[in-house]
Design a protein around this motif. Structure first.
Motif, mmCIF file in Angstrom:
data_model
loop_
_atom_site.group_PDB
_atom_site.id
_atom_site.type_symbol
_atom_site.label_atom_id
_atom_site.label_comp_id
_atom_site.label_asym_id
_atom_site.label_seq_id
_atom_site.Cartn_x
_atom_site.Cartn_y
_atom_site.Cartn_z
ATOM 1 N N GLN A 38 0.831 -1.199 0.000
ATOM 2 C CA GLN A 38 0.000 0.000 0.000
ATOM 3 C C GLN A 38 0.868 1.252 0.000
ATOM 4 O O GLN A 38 1.828 1.356 0.754
ATOM 5 C CB GLN A 38 -0.909 0.005 1.220
ATOM 6 N N GLY A 39 0.532 2.185 -0.897
ATOM 7 C CA GLY A 39 1.246 3.454 -0.950
ATOM 8 C C GLY A 39 2.539 3.426 -1.722
ATOM 9 O O GLY A 39 3.245 4.437 -1.794
ATOM 10 N N TRP A 77 3.347 5.273 4.805
ATOM 11 C CA TRP A 77 2.759 5.644 3.509
ATOM 12 C C TRP A 77 1.233 5.595 3.569
ATOM 13 O O TRP A 77 0.555 6.473 3.047
ATOM 14 C CB TRP A 77 3.254 4.706 2.411
ATOM 15 N N ARG A 78 0.691 4.567 4.224
ATOM 16 C CA ARG A 78 -0.767 4.424 4.286
ATOM 17 C C ARG A 78 -1.394 5.547 5.102
ATOM 18 O O ARG A 78 -2.432 6.092 4.735
ATOM 19 C CB ARG A 78 -1.130 3.061 4.886
ATOM 20 N N GLN A 135 -0.113 8.481 5.429
ATOM 21 C CA GLN A 135 0.036 9.680 4.605
ATOM 22 C C GLN A 135 -1.117 9.790 3.611
ATOM 23 O O GLN A 135 -1.688 10.878 3.425
ATOM 24 C CB GLN A 135 1.372 9.625 3.853
ATOM 25 N N GLN A 136 -1.493 8.671 2.991
ATOM 26 C CA GLN A 136 -2.615 8.670 2.053
ATOM 27 C C GLN A 136 -3.906 9.113 2.739
ATOM 28 O O GLN A 136 -4.665 9.925 2.209
ATOM 29 C CB GLN A 136 -2.809 7.267 1.471
#
Length: 270
Positions: free
Chosen positions: A34-35, A207-208, A210-211
Motif C-alpha cells: 500500500q502506498g 505511507w498508508r 500519509q494517504q
C-alpha cells in the motif's frame, strides 16, 4: 514516480524485450505494498504504451473484491475479520480469471471496478471496457504473485490485531489457504512479475497514514482517523512482510524503493 526516467524508460524497454516473440495477450503483474505507487506506475505505463500504438488494458486486484454482502457472509460463516476487504479470500478470483480469458479471446471485455467509498462493487453496467484485441494487460495488486506461508509461520501473531481478534489463528489460516488455492491459478497467468519493494513494513504503514491524511484534508468519504488506519493496516502486515522477504528472489524485476518512493535500484530476477 509517474515521470521518473530512472524507472519508466527502462521498464518500457524491458516490456518490449519481454514481449518480443510472445504470442497472444501479455500479462504483466505489478506487486507493491500500500502506498508504493503501483497504481500511478500502471497508469503511466498504460499511457506510454497506448501512445506507442499498443492496445492496453489495466486492472487492479482491488477491483476484484467480493461484494459487501459476500464479505459480510464470510464474516458470519468463517471469521469476523473477513468483513474487511484486502486479504486473500476477499477477492472474486473467478471474476479475474474470466476477465483475462475474455481478453485472451480478443473481446472488448468489461473491466470490473470497485467503489471503495461505498465498500462495494460498481454496477456492471458502469464498468469500462478494454480495447478489442488487447495486446497487454497490466495487472496490479498489493499481494499479486504472493506465495502462501508455511503452516508453522502462522502460529504466532505478528501484531495486536492478530493477537486480540484472531487468537486461535482461524482468520490467518483461512487467508493462507485461499492464497494457496485459487489465487495461484490467477497468478500463474502472469507472464512477468514486477515488485515495487518498500524499504520495510514501518515505511509502508507510514505511507498508508500519509494517504489517509491527504483524504482527511480534502474531506473524502469514509476517511479513517490515525487509530483507524493503524488497525486497518494490520490486516496487511503479515503478508506484506512475507512478500518483502521472499519475492525479490523470484520476481522478474524488483524495483527497490527508498522511504520517499524514490527508485534506488532495479534488480533483475535470477
Amino acid at each position: 514516480m509517474r515521470s521518473d526516467p530512472a524507472l519508466i524508460g527502462p521498464l518500457l524497454e524491458r516490456i518490449a524485450a519481454w514481449r518480443a516473440g510472445h504470442a497472444g495477450l501479455f500479462v504483466l503483474g505489478v506487486c507493491g505494498a500500500q502506498g508504493s505507487g503501483k497504481s500511478t506506475l500502471v497508469a503511466t505505463l498504460a499511457e506510454r504504451l497506448t501512445q506507442a500504438g499498443v492496445a492496453v488494458a489495466a486492472l487492479s486486484l482491488d477491483d476484484l473484491y467480493r461484494t459487501h454482502a459476500e464479505r459480510q457472509a464470510l464474516a458470519r460463516e468463517v471469521h469476523p475479520l473477513l468483513a474487511t476487504r484486502g486479504v486473500p479470500g476477499t477477492h472474486d478470483v473467478a471474476l479475474g480469471l474470466a476477465t483475462i480469458a475474455a481478453l485472451e479471446r480478443g473481446e472488448a471485455a468489461a473491466l470490473p471496478r470497485f467503489d471503495k467509498a461505498a465498500d462495494d462493487r460498481v454496477p456492471r453496467g458502469e464498468w469500462p471496457h478494454a480495447p478489442a484485441n488487447a495486446q497487454v494487460l497490466l495487472l496490479e495488486g498489493w499481494c499479486l504473485g504472493a506465495k502462501p506461508q508455511d503452516t508453522a509461520a502462522l502460529a504466532a501473531p505478528v501484531n495486536d490485531l492478530e493477537a486480540r481478534e484472531d487468537p486461535d489463528g482461524v482468520w490467518r489460516v483461512h487467508v493462507n489457504a485461499a492464497l494457496e488455492a485459487d489465487y495461484q491459478r490467477l497468478f500463474a497467468r502472469l507472464d512477468r512479475l514486477l515488485l515495487l519493494a518498500a524499504p520495510g513494513w514501518d515505511v509502508v504503514a507510514g505511507w498508508r497514514e500519509q494517504q489517509e491524511a491527504e483524504l482527511r484534508q480534502i474531506g473524502g468519504a469514509r476517511v479513517m482517523n490515525p487509530a483507524g488506519v493503524a488497525r486497518f493496516i494490520q490486516h496487511y502486515e503479515r503478508l506484506t512482510r512475507h512478500i518483502l522477504s521472499e519475492m525479490p528472489t523470484r520476481a522478474d524485476l524488483t524495483v527497490r524503493l527508498g522511504p520517499n518512493r524514490e527508485v534506488l535500484e532495479l534488480m533483475p530476477g535470477a
